[in-house]
Write an enzyme that holds these catalytic residues in place. Structure first.
Site, PDB file in Angstrom:
ATOM      1  N   GLY A   1       0.235  -4.904   0.913  1.00 56.77           N
ATOM      2  CA  GLY A   1      -0.868  -4.988   0.031  1.00 56.77           C
ATOM      3  C   GLY A   1      -0.562  -5.707  -1.303  1.00 56.77           C
TER       4      GLY A   1
ATOM      5  CB  ALA B   1      -0.674  -0.142   1.332  1.00 52.67           C
TER       6      ALA B   1
ATOM      7  CD  GLU C   1      -3.046  -7.866   2.831  1.00 52.63           C
ATOM      8  OE1 GLU C   1      -4.209  -7.395   2.761  1.00 52.63           O
ATOM      9  OE2 GLU C   1      -2.199  -7.395   3.668  1.00 52.63           O
TER      10      GLU C   1
ATOM     11  CD  GLU D   1       1.424  -5.536   5.911  1.00 53.99           C
ATOM     12  OE1 GLU D   1       0.851  -5.528   4.926  1.00 53.99           O
ATOM     13  OE2 GLU D   1       2.332  -6.422   6.294  1.00 53.99           O
TER      14      GLU D   1
END
Length: 172
Positions: free
Chosen positions: A113, A70, A116, A136
């Site tokens: 992300g 992200a 993911e 993270e």
């Protein structure tokens, strides 16, 4: 009039033009998943899903990064309340709801992300330089778009816990 996408390159490919190819195209940010890119990805997936000529979809990045996660710069000043009330990650799961098969073609980094996003696809093809991770924890947070659940299903509880709790990466 040019491409309708700023952060993606989208085309039909294959012998019968029946494969939708979506290439994440934000090289200066290692394909970090900003809101604009994710919005475009949802639009591209809808268009390809509704195209009767397309039988399968491939999502890829570059040789260096599938998606490095992200966009932290976009997120860093948001409070929990802002994220929650605005539905910050709403729509990220569009990949997992498309009815046509989606293949993640991963080379380079698939982190946070990006990992993911790859796991939301039906199949992952990983190149020799692919690196998967949920780093993270190194930023003082946890995976936020279903990564902990998908990772556990993909690699098992022990390896998923190790990756999430240490930030360590795994190769293809």
């Amino acid at each position: 009039a040019g491409s309708p996408y700023r952060y993606l390159a989208v085309q039909r490919t294959g012998a019968r033009q029946s494969v939708g190819l979506i290439q994440l195209n934000r090289p200066q940010a290692l394909n970090a998943l900003c809101e604009g890119l994710m919005q475009e990805l949802r639009q591209a997936l809808e268009a390809l899903e509704n195209d009767p000529q397309v039988g399968a979809i491939v999502i890829t990045g570059s040789q260096k990064a599938f998606a490095a996660g992200a966009d932290i710069k976009e997120m860093q000043n948001k409070t929990f309340q802002e994220c929650y009330s605005s539905g910050f990650l709403a729509g990220w799961d569009k990949v997992s709801t498309v009815r046509k098969p989606i293949i993640a073609a991963v080379n380079g980094y698939a982190l946070g992300g990006g990992c993911e996003l790859a796991m939301m696809c039906d199949i992952i093809y990983a190149g020799e330089k692919a690196q998967f991770g949920q780093p993270e924890i190194l930023l003082g947070t946890i995976p936020g778009a279903g990564g902990t659940q998908r990772l556990t299903r993909a690699v098992g509880k022990s390896l998923a816990m190790e990756m999430v709790l240490t930030g360590d990466r795994i190769s293809a």
